[in-house]
Design an enzyme around this catalytic site. Structure first.
Site, PDB file in Angstrom:
ATOM      1  N   GLN B 134       0.844  -1.189   0.000  1.00 49.16           N
ATOM      2  CA  GLN B 134       0.000   0.000   0.000  1.00 49.16           C
ATOM      3  C   GLN B 134       0.884   1.245   0.000  1.00 49.16           C
ATOM      4  O   GLN B 134       1.589   1.499   0.977  1.00 49.16           O
ATOM      5  CB  GLN B 134      -0.890  -0.014   1.253  1.00 49.16           C
ATOM      6  N   GLY B 135       0.850   2.019  -1.068  1.00 42.51           N
ATOM      7  CA  GLY B 135       1.653   3.237  -1.160  1.00 42.51           C
ATOM      8  C   GLY B 135       0.815   4.473  -0.875  1.00 42.51           C
ATOM      9  O   GLY B 135       0.409   5.185  -1.804  1.00 42.51           O
ATOM     10  N   SER B 169       4.826  -1.249   3.940  1.00 45.40           N
ATOM     11  CA  SER B 169       4.982  -2.629   4.414  1.00 45.40           C
ATOM     12  C   SER B 169       4.973  -3.592   3.227  1.00 45.40           C
ATOM     13  O   SER B 169       4.176  -3.435   2.292  1.00 45.40           O
ATOM     14  CB  SER B 169       3.846  -3.007   5.364  1.00 45.40           C
ATOM     15  N   GLU B 254      -9.398  -1.460   5.790  1.00 44.16           N
ATOM     16  CA  GLU B 254      -8.213  -1.547   6.642  1.00 44.16           C
ATOM     17  C   GLU B 254      -8.606  -1.497   8.116  1.00 44.16           C
ATOM     18  O   GLU B 254      -8.020  -2.156   8.957  1.00 44.16           O
ATOM     19  CB  GLU B 254      -7.253  -0.391   6.298  1.00 44.16           C
ATOM     20  N   ASN B 396      -4.173   6.298  16.301  1.00 40.46           N
ATOM     21  CA  ASN B 396      -5.406   6.205  17.089  1.00 40.46           C
ATOM     22  C   ASN B 396      -5.964   7.572  17.478  1.00 40.46           C
ATOM     23  O   ASN B 396      -7.165   7.715  17.689  1.00 40.46           O
ATOM     24  CB  ASN B 396      -5.178   5.312  18.304  1.00 40.46           C
TER      25      ASN B 396
HETATM   26  C1  LIG Z   1       4.288  -0.710  11.276  1.00 40.31           C
HETATM   27  C2  LIG Z   1       3.788   0.291  10.288  1.00 40.31           C
HETATM   28  C3  LIG Z   1       3.426  -0.118   9.035  1.00 40.31           C
HETATM   29  C4  LIG Z   1       2.952   0.795   8.099  1.00 40.31           C
HETATM   30  N1  LIG Z   1       2.635   0.352   6.857  1.00 40.31           N
HETATM   31  C5  LIG Z   1       2.219   1.246   5.927  1.00 40.31           C
HETATM   32  C6  LIG Z   1       1.947   0.835   4.610  1.00 40.31           C
HETATM   33  O1  LIG Z   1       2.063  -0.336   4.268  1.00 40.31           O
HETATM   34  N2  LIG Z   1       1.566   1.748   3.701  1.00 40.31           N
HETATM   35  C7  LIG Z   1       1.408   3.052   4.033  1.00 40.31           C
HETATM   36  O2  LIG Z   1       1.018   3.834   3.175  1.00 40.31           O
HETATM   37  N3  LIG Z   1       1.665   3.507   5.278  1.00 40.31           N
HETATM   38  C8  LIG Z   1       2.070   2.622   6.231  1.00 40.31           C
HETATM   39  N4  LIG Z   1       2.362   3.059   7.504  1.00 40.31           N
HETATM   40  C9  LIG Z   1       2.298   4.486   7.777  1.00 40.31           C
HETATM   41  C10 LIG Z   1       1.176   4.934   8.678  1.00 40.31           C
HETATM   42  O3  LIG Z   1      -0.033   4.962   7.976  1.00 40.31           O
HETATM   43  C11 LIG Z   1       1.555   6.320   9.227  1.00 40.31           C
HETATM   44  O4  LIG Z   1       2.670   6.143  10.066  1.00 40.31           O
HETATM   45  C12 LIG Z   1       0.438   6.955  10.007  1.00 40.31           C
HETATM   46  O5  LIG Z   1      -0.626   7.325   9.161  1.00 40.31           O
HETATM   47  C13 LIG Z   1       0.909   8.187  10.777  1.00 40.31           C
HETATM   48  O6  LIG Z   1       1.601   9.068   9.950  1.00 40.31           O
HETATM   49  P1  LIG Z   1       3.045   9.621  10.348  1.00 40.31           P
HETATM   50  O7  LIG Z   1       3.880   8.453  10.675  1.00 40.31           O
HETATM   51  O8  LIG Z   1       3.478  10.537   9.311  1.00 40.31           O
HETATM   52  O9  LIG Z   1       2.790  10.399  11.705  1.00 40.31           O
HETATM   53  P2  LIG Z   1       2.294  11.913  11.836  1.00 40.31           P
HETATM   54  O10 LIG Z   1       1.173  12.169  10.920  1.00 40.31           O
HETATM   55  O11 LIG Z   1       3.455  12.804  11.793  1.00 40.31           O
HETATM   56  O12 LIG Z   1       1.709  11.876  13.304  1.00 40.31           O
HETATM   57  C14 LIG Z   1       2.536  11.648  14.457  1.00 40.31           C
HETATM   58  C15 LIG Z   1       1.644  11.488  15.647  1.00 40.31           C
HETATM   59  O13 LIG Z   1       0.938  12.708  15.880  1.00 40.31           O
HETATM   60  C16 LIG Z   1      -0.367  12.477  16.320  1.00 40.31           C
HETATM   61  N5  LIG Z   1      -1.315  13.098  15.388  1.00 40.31           N
HETATM   62  C17 LIG Z   1      -1.190  13.257  14.065  1.00 40.31           C
HETATM   63  N6  LIG Z   1      -2.233  13.877  13.527  1.00 40.31           N
HETATM   64  C18 LIG Z   1      -3.067  14.152  14.540  1.00 40.31           C
HETATM   65  C19 LIG Z   1      -4.337  14.784  14.645  1.00 40.31           C
HETATM   66  N7  LIG Z   1      -4.987  15.272  13.580  1.00 40.31           N
HETATM   67  N8  LIG Z   1      -4.900  14.861  15.862  1.00 40.31           N
HETATM   68  C20 LIG Z   1      -4.268  14.360  16.953  1.00 40.31           C
HETATM   69  N9  LIG Z   1      -3.079  13.760  16.925  1.00 40.31           N
HETATM   70  C21 LIG Z   1      -2.483  13.656  15.740  1.00 40.31           C
HETATM   71  C22 LIG Z   1      -0.513  10.962  16.406  1.00 40.31           C
HETATM   72  O14 LIG Z   1      -0.212  10.546  17.712  1.00 40.31           O
HETATM   73  C23 LIG Z   1       0.545  10.445  15.467  1.00 40.31           C
HETATM   74  O15 LIG Z   1       0.978   9.149  15.820  1.00 40.31           O
HETATM   75  C24 LIG Z   1       2.838   2.160   8.451  1.00 40.31           C
HETATM   76  C25 LIG Z   1       3.212   2.571   9.728  1.00 40.31           C
HETATM   77  C26 LIG Z   1       3.670   1.665  10.655  1.00 40.31           C
HETATM   78  C27 LIG Z   1       4.056   2.154  12.001  1.00 40.31           C
END
Ligand SMILES: Cc1cc2nc3c(=O)[nH]c(=O)nc-3n(C[C@H](O)[C@H](O)[C@H](O)COP(=O)(O)OP(=O)(O)OC[C@H]3O[C@@H](n4cnc5c(N)ncnc54)[C@H](O)[C@@H]3O)c2cc1C
Lengths: 378, 414
Positions: B134-135, B169, B254, B396
């Site tokens: 998933q990209g 992933s 998902e 979450n």
């Molecule tokens: C093990 C793993 C597998 C993954 N696999 C994939 C995959 O296969 N394909 C893919 O596309 N993505 C994948 N992801 C990415 C995942 O979808 C993102 O990490 C996630 O959406 C959070 O984005 P970010 O890491 O940029 O964190 P950020 O958006 O920078 O957020 C950091 C933290 O800030 C808080 N936060 C952010 N926005 C808000 C808000 N609006 N309100 C309150 N709090 C907030 C949350 O606590 C969040 O964890 C994976 C991530 C993990 C950890």
């Protein structure tokens, strides 16, 4: 035995629940209840039992008290989930009535399996209210503990923490003899009986301790069978109380999210701020977890009784925690107005405080569960 | 008759009997290679091969894709995937390796791709012959998913893609990717489009995959870089500019709230005794009976007993929520319970794993590389990995926004 997928909540139960919803919407708006039960804020006010007897007669005519009375005894013989659904709606309305107590007495009498109990159940089916007098002064929730004794068929001693004592027409009393605990049905107007009302926090209930001095009683469970019957009824009692908590919790959730949508500060509705939004979502999670556990436990009573105590203690543990959480967040997120007598929140807040401890709080239920599932601690 | 079997339709009953019989005869048994706790940590090609073999045989037997149409490689049954899942859980089979394919790509392709593309891609996806990834996430587009910068430019009949994806992933094994990207810079949401794009076959021809190491030391996710990758127009899902709408189908599935039931197996205890019951609150009881805290049996510690019961209650509540979803009369809002699934499941898993290592007392310091570690150190690993799922698939905190806004109707937090 296994449970039906739909918790035994079928068309008839849904119809009954929906009619209760309509009844409360038509008759028991929060402002009406508030003006009825909260017209005296004096903290040292005289103790009163405030309720609408007219509404109660209507409920009896609608047959709610007959819902879980077995057909043989003149009732409708619906599953426990029917009473649970009614208790949930009553909780949502913070409804002052002997409904929950009468359900609890119904389940205790059902468990007696005696002709005398069946006769009383028949009276309940036609609208006679009842409550349980089964707790001692130390507040033990264990069925064998009572401060009332039986001599020559007559009751003496005191029953404590009796719910809705001033409203009901029958008392189901646990009393001990040399041969164990029995259950006895007593008319509250009987000679030698004195109801001493407790001053309590909850505005929508009354509670009392009841002194018995050689009081005439009908034996419905013989000595040695009374605590067994109460233990058999316990899962239903826990479910009814927990369902009331679910209803109150849902009212608090909806009312507080509505407020968070209309109240504007810093140019935004409060619900914009995640410090408000996220805990309210957590309240919803807690309400839903509890609701599912309550219907599961209630369904088990009818279809999987060997699991009922475990599942009901789970439900009450979840409910008691949620009672505190839902009410505390509701006061907090209403701000100053939430801390006033004028705001309706306090009526539900106080009902939840009362519900929280009734028949054992969350920590108590979990200690009982741990003993069941892990064995006693060394 | 089992609990679940009670209300089966005739079609479901027949299918259940088939699943039961097939599983009795064809359970793959213990693997001869090391299998990680979940598919998102797959890095060993031999482990992948073994799991692909298992997925293929389950697919051939009809246990995967039961509810998909025959033309797209399914069985064309109604509400039967859930039956297969129940039976595979009961039989404690291994998990499927093509987890993103089955859970996200398949329903999205099914609902949004043109017929010929569905028929081309879905059979191999369902059988596990093709692994999918998933990209979605990018360095600047995580929680704010619509902030996509990867760009697809129309050139004649094809699209040319440039950009940078992260946390992808299974990209290191993936044949295909579901890709959300930008086709217009004028509108944040309506400027997005959705494609399926080849990965393995295009490495060195516009695609670069670099592995990223997780907090645990495991691999499993990657960064994927596109430099002038050329993709045929038929691989666009739905209209140009409809990417956000299509992405919602992916995200709903998902988070366990989609229309199609995801084929899922699992529950098999890998490596025999070690790690039995990881993730299940029930197994904390045995762990507590076998563990010492401050020199005393953990199962006698009142605070530990209370915490174990609390988690068992949450776990039962979660199970009963899933049951209640199916009872319309007990749901005043149809999305209220489905949208809670991901949030509740992942936080419960995290709290169960955390309690497990508290129960283990001093020996909770021991890890998977120590032979004295309780339960093979798997609880510690599970605890660390649990943050993957509280962050992934929409952190979450974002889930709480969604619930607060869509279910409780509170104002948007942005
Ligand atoms: C093990 C793993 C597998 C993954 N696999 C994939 C995959 O296969 N394909 C893919 O596309 N993505 C994948 N992801 C990415 C995942 O979808 C993102 O990490 C996630 O959406 C959070 O984005 P970010 O890491 O940029 O964190 P950020 O958006 O920078 O957020 C950091 C933290 O800030 C808080 N936060 C952010 N926005 C808000 C808000 N609006 N309100 C309150 N709090 C907030 C949350 O606590 C969040 O964890 C994976 C991530 C993990 C950890």
């Amino acid at each position: 035995m296994t449970q039906p997928k739909n918790f035994g909540f079928g068309v008839d139960e849904a119809m009954l629940r929906d009619s209760a919803r309509k009844f409360f919407a038509d008759n028991c708006s929060a402002d009406k209840i508030h003006s009825q039960v909260a017209n005296n804020f004096d903290i040292y006010r005289d103790i009163e039992s405030i309720w609408d007897k007219n509404l109660w007669s209507q409920i009896c005519e609608l047959g709610w008290t007959a819902a879980c009375v077995p057909e043989e005894a003149g009732g409708i013989g619906m599953p426990v989930v029917a009473a649970v659904a009614l208790a949930e709606e009553a909780g949502k309305a913070a409804f002052p009535s002997p409904l929950l107590s009468t359900f609890n007495a119904t389940f205790a009498l059902r468990a007696c399996k005696s002709d005398a109990a069946t006769k009383v159940l028949g009276e309940i089916a036609t609208g006679t209210s009842a409550t349980l007098a089964i707790t001692n002064q130390k507040g033990s929730w264990e069925a064998q503990d009572t401060d009332v004794t039986v001599t020559d068929g007559k009751l003496s001693g005191t029953a404590w923490f009796v719910q809705d004592a001033k409203k009901v027409e029958r008392l189901v009393v646990s009393a001990s003899t040399d041969n164990g605990v029995g259950l006895y049905v007593v008319d509250p107007a009987a000679t030698g009986l004195q109801i001493i009302a407790d001053g309590i926090i909850d505005l929508t209930r009354d509670q009392a301790h009841i002194v018995f001095n050689n009081v005439e009683a009908i034996e419905v469970a013989a000595p040695g069978n009374g605590d067994k019957a109460l233990n058999e009824a316990l899962p239903a009692i826990l479910c009814i109380t927990s369902a009331d908590i679910v209803g109150s919790g849902e009212w608090l959730l909806q009312t507080t999210t509505d407020y968070a949508t209309v109240r504007v500060q810093f140019d935004r509705p409060l619900g914009f701020f995640q410090a408000v939004k996220h805990p309210l979502v957590n309240v919803m999670l807690a309400v839903d977890q509890t609701k599912s556990l309550v219907y599961n436990a209630a369904c088990a009573i009818d279809s999987e009784p060997e699991q009922a105590e475990r599942l009901a203690r789970m439900a009450k543990s979840s409910a008691s925690d949620m009672a505190v959480f839902s009410s505390s967040r509701s006061v907090q997120f209403h701000g100053g107005i939430g801390f006033t007598w004028e705001c309706f929140i306090h009526v539900f807040f106080k009902r939840q405080m009362h519900n929280h401890v009734l028949y054992g709080d969350a920590k108590y239920q979990r200690a009982k569960l741990a003993d069941m599932l892990m064995g006693k601690a060394a | 008759m089992s609990d679940a079997a009670k209300k089966d339709t005739p079609e479901q009953a027949e299918f259940r009997a088939h699943c039961q019989q097939w599983l009795t005869e064809n359970h793959p048994g213990q693997p001869n290679v090391h299998i990680p706790q979940g598919a998102l940590e797959l890095s060993d090609p031999d482990a992948l091969q073994w799991l692909k073999q298992w997925q293929k045989s389950a697919y051939d037997a009809g246990l995967i894709g039961a509810d998909y149409s025959k033309e797209t490689g399914g069985r064309g049954l109604k509400d039967c995937q859930a039956i297969a899942n129940q039976e595979m859980q009961r039989a404690k089979t291994p998990f499927f390796p093509n987890i993103i394919g089955l859970g996200m790509a398949a329903p999205t392709v099914y609902f949004h791709a043109q017929e010929s593309v569905k028929q081309e891609l879905l059979p191999k996806l369902l059988s596990g012959e093709h692994i999918w990834c998933q990209g979605f996430s990018e360095p600047g587009a995580g929680s704010d998913l619509a902030n996509q910068q990867t760009f697809a430019e129309k050139k004649g009949d094809t699209w040319v893609i440039n950009g940078h994806k992260v946390w992808t992933s299974l990209a290191h094994f993936a044949d295909w990717m579901i890709l959300l990207c930008r086709t217009s810079k004028d509108d944040k949401y309506n400027g997005l489009s959705y494609f399926v794009v080849p990965i393995q076959s295009m490495i060195g021809k516009g695609v670069t995959v670099n592995p990223l190491i997780k907090l645990t030391g495991e691999t499993g996710f990657n960064e994927v870089i596109f430099e002038d990758l050329v993709v045929e127009d038929k691989y666009r899902l739905d209209e140009v500019g409809a990417g956000w709408k299509v992405a919602m189908t992916t995200l709903a599935h998902e988070r366990g709230a989609g229309l199609l039931t995801t084929p899922s197996a699992g529950g098999m205890v890998m490596e025999k005794e070690k790690g039995a019951g990881i993730g299940n609150a029930m197994s904390l009881i045995d762990l507590a009976k076998q563990s010492y805290r401050n020199g005393k049996t953990a199962a006698d510690d009142g605070a530990i007993r209370d915490s174990i019961m609390e988690l068992m209650i949450r776990q039962e509540g979660f199970r009963q929520n899933q049951r209640r979803i199916g009872v319309k009369e007990l749901n005043d809002h149809p999305m209220r319970l489905p949208l809670q699934f991901k949030l509740v499941a992942t936080e419960m898993g995290q709290d169960i794993a955390q309690l497990a290592y508290e129960i283990e007392g001093a020996s909770s310091s021991l890890y998977v590389n120590d032979e004295n570690a309780a339960a093979g150190g798997q609880w510690q690993l599970a605890y660390m990995n649990s943050f993957g799922v509280t962050i992934a698939a929409g952190a979450n905190e974002v889930q709480r926004n969604i619930l607060g806004e869509r279910v409780l109707n509170m104002p948007k937090s942005k």
